[in-house]
Scaffold this motif. Structure first.
Motif, PDB file in Angstrom:
ATOM      1  N   LYS A  85      -5.190   5.711  -6.348  1.00 11.61           N
ATOM      2  CA  LYS A  85      -5.681   6.804  -5.739  1.00 11.61           C
ATOM      3  C   LYS A  85      -5.143   7.805  -6.996  1.00 11.61           C
ATOM      4  CE  LYS A  85      -5.399  10.463  -2.118  1.00 11.61           C
ATOM      5  NZ  LYS A  85      -4.969  10.693  -0.780  1.00 11.61           N
ATOM      6  N   ILE A  86      -6.282   8.115  -7.799  1.00 12.46           N
ATOM      7  CA  ILE A  86      -5.903   9.086  -9.076  1.00 12.46           C
ATOM      8  C   ILE A  86      -5.779  10.465  -8.587  1.00 12.46           C
ATOM      9  CG2 ILE A  86      -6.864   9.977 -11.111  1.00 12.46           C
ATOM     10  CD1 ILE A  86      -8.478   7.304 -11.567  1.00 12.46           C
ATOM     11  N   SER A  87      -6.519  11.082  -7.606  1.00 12.66           N
ATOM     12  CA  SER A  87      -6.523  12.364  -6.906  1.00 12.66           C
ATOM     13  C   SER A  87      -6.890  12.506  -5.801  1.00 12.66           C
ATOM     14  CB  SER A  87      -7.089  13.373  -8.050  1.00 12.66           C
ATOM     15  OG  SER A  87      -8.825  13.234  -7.956  1.00 12.66           O
ATOM     16  N   GLN A  88      -6.790  13.467  -5.106  1.00 14.10           N
ATOM     17  CA  GLN A  88      -7.459  13.635  -3.758  1.00 14.10           C
ATOM     18  C   GLN A  88      -8.870  13.593  -3.663  1.00 14.10           C
ATOM     19  OE1 GLN A  88      -4.548  13.550  -1.929  1.00 14.10           O
ATOM     20  NE2 GLN A  88      -5.645  14.763  -0.522  1.00 14.10           N
ATOM     21  N   ARG A  89      -9.553  13.648  -4.796  1.00 11.17           N
ATOM     22  CA  ARG A  89     -10.975  13.445  -4.935  1.00 11.17           C
ATOM     23  C   ARG A  89     -11.457  12.396  -5.564  1.00 11.17           C
ATOM     24  NH1 ARG A  89     -13.899  18.010  -3.545  1.00 11.17           N
ATOM     25  NH2 ARG A  89     -12.643  19.987  -3.344  1.00 11.17           N
ATOM     26  N   PHE A  90     -10.603  11.515  -6.175  1.00 12.84           N
ATOM     27  CA  PHE A  90     -11.166  10.050  -6.993  1.00 12.84           C
ATOM     28  C   PHE A  90     -10.443   9.200  -6.728  1.00 12.84           C
ATOM     29  CE2 PHE A  90     -11.473   8.219 -11.033  1.00 12.84           C
ATOM     30  CZ  PHE A  90     -12.601   7.498 -10.993  1.00 12.84           C
ATOM     31  N   SER A  91     -10.545   7.928  -6.461  1.00 14.33           N
ATOM     32  CA  SER A  91      -9.866   6.743  -6.163  1.00 14.33           C
ATOM     33  C   SER A  91     -10.633   5.542  -6.774  1.00 14.33           C
ATOM     34  CB  SER A  91      -9.302   6.727  -4.973  1.00 14.33           C
ATOM     35  OG  SER A  91     -10.547   6.246  -4.071  1.00 14.33           O
ATOM     36  N   GLU A 111       0.959  -1.343  -0.003  1.00  9.83           N
ATOM     37  CA  GLU A 111       0.130   0.207  -0.010  1.00  9.83           C
ATOM     38  C   GLU A 111       1.022   1.272  -0.039  1.00  9.83           C
ATOM     39  OE1 GLU A 111      -4.142   1.618   1.911  1.00  9.83           O
ATOM     40  OE2 GLU A 111      -3.227  -0.305   2.798  1.00  9.83           O
ATOM     41  N   GLY A 112       1.085   1.844  -1.218  1.00 13.78           N
ATOM     42  CA  GLY A 112       1.792   3.011  -1.189  1.00 13.78           C
ATOM     43  C   GLY A 112       0.913   4.302  -1.228  1.00 13.78           C
ATOM     44  N   LYS A 113       1.533   5.451  -1.677  1.00 11.03           N
ATOM     45  CA  LYS A 113       0.828   6.816  -1.486  1.00 11.03           C
ATOM     46  C   LYS A 113      -0.108   6.659  -2.682  1.00 11.03           C
ATOM     47  CE  LYS A 113       4.507   9.541   0.592  1.00 11.03           C
ATOM     48  NZ  LYS A 113       5.389  10.625   0.210  1.00 11.03           N
ATOM     49  N   LYS A 114      -0.019   6.085  -3.809  1.00 11.72           N
ATOM     50  CA  LYS A 114      -0.904   6.257  -5.016  1.00 11.72           C
ATOM     51  C   LYS A 114      -1.783   4.986  -4.994  1.00 11.72           C
ATOM     52  CE  LYS A 114      -0.665  10.022  -7.012  1.00 11.72           C
ATOM     53  NZ  LYS A 114      -1.666  11.011  -7.537  1.00 11.72           N
TER      54      LYS A 114
END
Length: 792
Positions: free
Chosen positions: A539-545, A495-498
């Motif tokens: 995690k594509i962005s702060q608002r979308f995963s 589990e990384g940041k992205k």
């Protein structure tokens, strides 16, 4: 200055600097923290010494039961901060040091209404949290669930539906594994109805796991629902009490207590109640060959007194080792009664017999369980753990029933009957789980589980012949059921940041033996299965995963699916088990997108569930008697989409919604009858919450569930709504609720079996429930934020 005086002064300054100054810097600080309103001491408040130069904490302590604290400081350039949850923080900068001591005396803290309100609001709102392999529904104090049981809370959870019979489905599919605190439990047994003894305020959260990882047992083709019960772990003495009453009869009281010290955490919950749970039902059995017909309708009452108590303790041996021992005992006294009216019609539609069948029943249901758990944490990481647990549980039923027929017209069609039931179920589970976060991103999990299920059901039916009661050997049986399941698993995750990924494999061996002692019929099954799992997220962005998952699952037939006993409450509509039933298997695929906006959030899932050896209840019709039994019928391919969202357009208005649609393709054949057909099923539920003036909250929850096809007919759709209003009292310490379940009495169960030679109609509903509840919480609330001793 003479030379001698200079040396004398220098020596004096040296002695002062060596002995006096250090003694002055090592100061002792004491005080007593009290409530500014009533002067009562505040235990477990936090007192810290903070450096004025860099604002760092030098030392800290907490108050004892008398509100007193003591701490030391090596600096005099300090401020002293006193704080406790729900109170305004106090900072003391001016104090006097005398003989190396600072005596602050009584320090008065004023209650902070804004802080209290904030804590209260957080507890009120239910919310959904998304994790790599599950969704967590954090249960708030939803108004419409006030005073209700766990089944009502489950009905508010997205993806979960509960019908009026208490049958639980996930995304429209049965075969759900219900766990309590991650383990099987007598409280989750489908026949004991014990979930109803859990009230909404006892539940912390509900985990919905549509694609469980290999760490979980493979049982449940639709997934797992894990109910997490509250176990307060706040420092000091805390608790809550609630009382509820309702129409029809639904009364309960409950208390939850917790005492937490540095090394121990003691917790208990106990409650008692009474409920009648009326149910109206009607049915039509029509023989299309000779045109005869049987109609019936009636009302039955469960009339149940229930009592339960939970006791437990956590012992923190040291920072790394914890032992937990808990036990639960519940006892139910049932006196069900009911009256069903029967009309029998001949081939030309004329009434030829009419009678009432009156039931009186007495039953006692003792149930208990114990749970011993040892947890070891390793020094390198708090998530590096070894966990061993053993669980034992028992459920019993001693029941006797009498069915008297009172005829008003025509010949007597059936005899008076009595039944006796002696039932027991003993389950034992042993688990070992090891979790090792090798790095911040990589985690390894391995473990095993061994489960034993030992069940017996001795069931006897007697017919009245004259004044004597004669045993009916055709309906009497003694059924024994023994199942052992051994499972081992391993998972690895990154589990990384992205992005993250988790893969796993579980292997389970099942050894099942059943015996019908009166006929000496036995059934032995022994099989080994592999259950792979895969989960990933990006995690594509702060608002979308995005999240994706796959798992293979199994549904093992349970006792009530296998036991061929007959329930004779209604002699024309009988349910029985099938001892030759095989397990069903499912492969589950899922892709989920999570969208976060400023005032809204949306979760969209596309899923596919492929199930083999599907267990379906099939009707067999003879002599106007409809017998329903489970059989394995072919395959089911179901593809669906689910949308879950929350929108808060205004501070006083929020809307939660869940929409689920699935299209399925059934293929199968049973006894030369083809069961191939296509169909769809959908449901929608909304919860709208309004914040009203004067501290009132209003909640309205409409629901709709569509009709859907079955292998022999269809089940009707229906709409229903719940509502509730709440008022907070005494800065949120107390709450009073008024709730109405099924406002329009429209929540029904209506099914039709339409075959070439017969037609069966079945209808049932519970009706409207109104409850009034009051709850009060006491104790100081939160654990300390800093301790001079070890932290937890």
């Amino acid at each position: 200055m003479p030379l001698l005086q200079k040396y004398t002064l220098a020596a004096t300054l040296l002695i002062f600097s060596v002995f006096v100054l250090p003694a002055q810097n090592n100061i002792s600080i004491t005080g007593t923290v009290v409530d500014a309103t009533d002067g009562s001491p505040i235990p477990y408040a936090t007192a810290v010494a903070i450096s004025n130069s860099d604002q760092k904490v030098i030392n800290g302590s907490t108050t004892d039961d008398d509100g007193e604290f003591s701490l030391n400081s090596t600096s005099t350039d300090i401020s002293i901060e006193i704080s406790f949850i729900g109170y305004t923080k106090k900072t003391i900068k001016d104090f006097t040091i005398r003989n190396g001591s600072v005596i602050l005396g009584k320090i008065k803290l004023s209650q902070n209404s804004e802080s209290l309100d904030e804590v209260s609001v957080t507890a009120e709102k239910s919310s959904m949290e998304f994790k790599l392999d599950k969704r967590v529904f954090n249960v708030g104090q939803d108004i419409s669930s006030s005073g209700m049981g766990a089944l009502d809370v489950l009905n508010n959870v997205p993806s979960v539906n509960v019908d009026i019979e208490g049958a639980i489905s996930l995304r429209g599919n049965t075969g759900v594994q219900i766990l309590i605190n991650g383990k099987p439990s007598v409280l989750a047994d489908e026949q004991s109805n014990a979930l109803g003894t859990l009230t909404a305020d006892m539940i912390e959260s509900i985990e919905v796991i549509t694609n469980p990882s290999a760490k979980y047992e493979a049982e449940g083709t639709s997934g797992i629902i894990n109910i997490i019960l509250k176990k307060e772990e706040k420092k000091g003495f805390n608790g809550s009490a609630s009382i509820n009453t309702g129409v029809p009869h639904n009364h309960s009281v409950g208390v939850s207590l917790n005492q937490r010290t540095e090394n121990f955490n003691f917790f208990t919950q106990f409650g008692a109640g009474y409920r009648s749970l009326p149910r109206y039902s009607e049915s039509i059995n029509r023989n299309l060959v000779d045109s005869t017909m049987v109609e019936s309708d009636g009302v039955s009452y469960r009339n149940e007194n229930f009592y339960n108590i939970t006791l437990g303790a956590d012992y923190y041996i040291n920072d790394l080792n914890t032992i937990t021992l808990s036990g639960n005992f519940a006892y139910e006294i049932e006196t069900p009664d009911g009256e069903t009216h029967f009309d029998l019609y001949d081939s030309i539609g004329q009434l030829y017999s009419s009678y009432d069948r009156i039931e009186t029943t007495e039953a006692t249901n003792p149930k208990y369980q114990y749970d011993l758990q040892y947890k070891k944490q390793f020094k390198n990481d708090e998530d590096h753990t070894l966990l061993f647990s053993t669980l034992g549980r028992f459920f019993g039923k001693d029941q006797s029933s009498e069915f008297i027929n009172e005829y008003s017209f025509g010949p007597e069609y059936t005899a008076n009957q009595q039944t006796e039931t002696d039932f027991y179920q003993a389950d034992y589970t042993f688990k070992l789980d090891y979790t090792n976060p090798i790095t911040d991103a990589i985690t390894l999990e391995v473990g095993s589980q061994y489960q034993i299920n030992d069940v017996g059901n001795d069931y006897a039916v007697y017919d009245q012949v004259g004044t004597a009661w004669v045993l009916d050997s055709n309906l009497t049986n003694n059924f024994e059921y023994n199942q052992k399941v051994l499972g081992v698993y391993g998972t690895g995750s990154y589990e990384g940041k992205k992005w993250g990924v988790k893969v796993g494999l579980r292997v389970e061996n099942t050894d099942l033996n059943t015996l019908l002692t009166n006929t000496n019929e036995s059934n032995t099954q022994n099989y080994t299965d592999f259950f792979p799992t895969l989960h990933t997220s990006y995690k594509i962005s702060q608002r979308f995963s995005l999240q994706a998952g796959y798992s293979r699952r199994i549904f093992r037939p349970r006792l009530w699916d296998l036991n061929p006993f007959f329930n004779i409450q209604n002699n024309f509509n009988v349910r029985t088990g099938n001892p030759d039933l095989l397990p069903e298997y499912a492969d589950s695929y899922e892709l989920t997108g999570v969208f976060i906006f400023e005032k809204a959030s949306l979760t969209s899932s596309v899923y596919h569930l492929y199930t083999t050896d599907v267990v379906e209840r099939v009707s067999f019709f003879a002599n106007n008697v409809n017998v329903t039994t489970p059989v394995n019928v072919g395959t089911n391919n179901k593809t669906g989409v689910e949308l879950t969202g929350k929108y808060t357009p205004l501070d006083w208005l929020s809307i939660n919604g869940d929409f689920n649609y699935g299209f399925f393709v059934r293929q199968g054949e049973f006894e030369n009858q083809n069961f191939d057909f296509n169909g769809d099923q959908w449901s929608v539920k909304f919860t709208t919450k309004f914040k009203l003036p004067a501290g009132f909250d209003l909640e309205i929850s409409p629901n709709y569930r569509s009709r859907y096809k079955t292998v022999q007919g269809e089940v009707s759709g229906f709409a229903f709504a719940d509502a509730g209003i709440r008022k907070k009292l005494w800065k949120g310490k107390a709450v009073i609720n008024l709730a109405v379940r099924d406002i329009f009495a429209s929540r029904i169960r209506e099914s039709i079996v339409d075959q070439p030679t017969y037609y069966v109609y079945d209808f049932g509903k519970r009706g409207r429930f109104v409850t009034l509840g009051f709850s009060y919480s006491f104790g100081k609330g939160e654990a300390m934020s800093y301790s001079g001793g070890r932290r937890r």
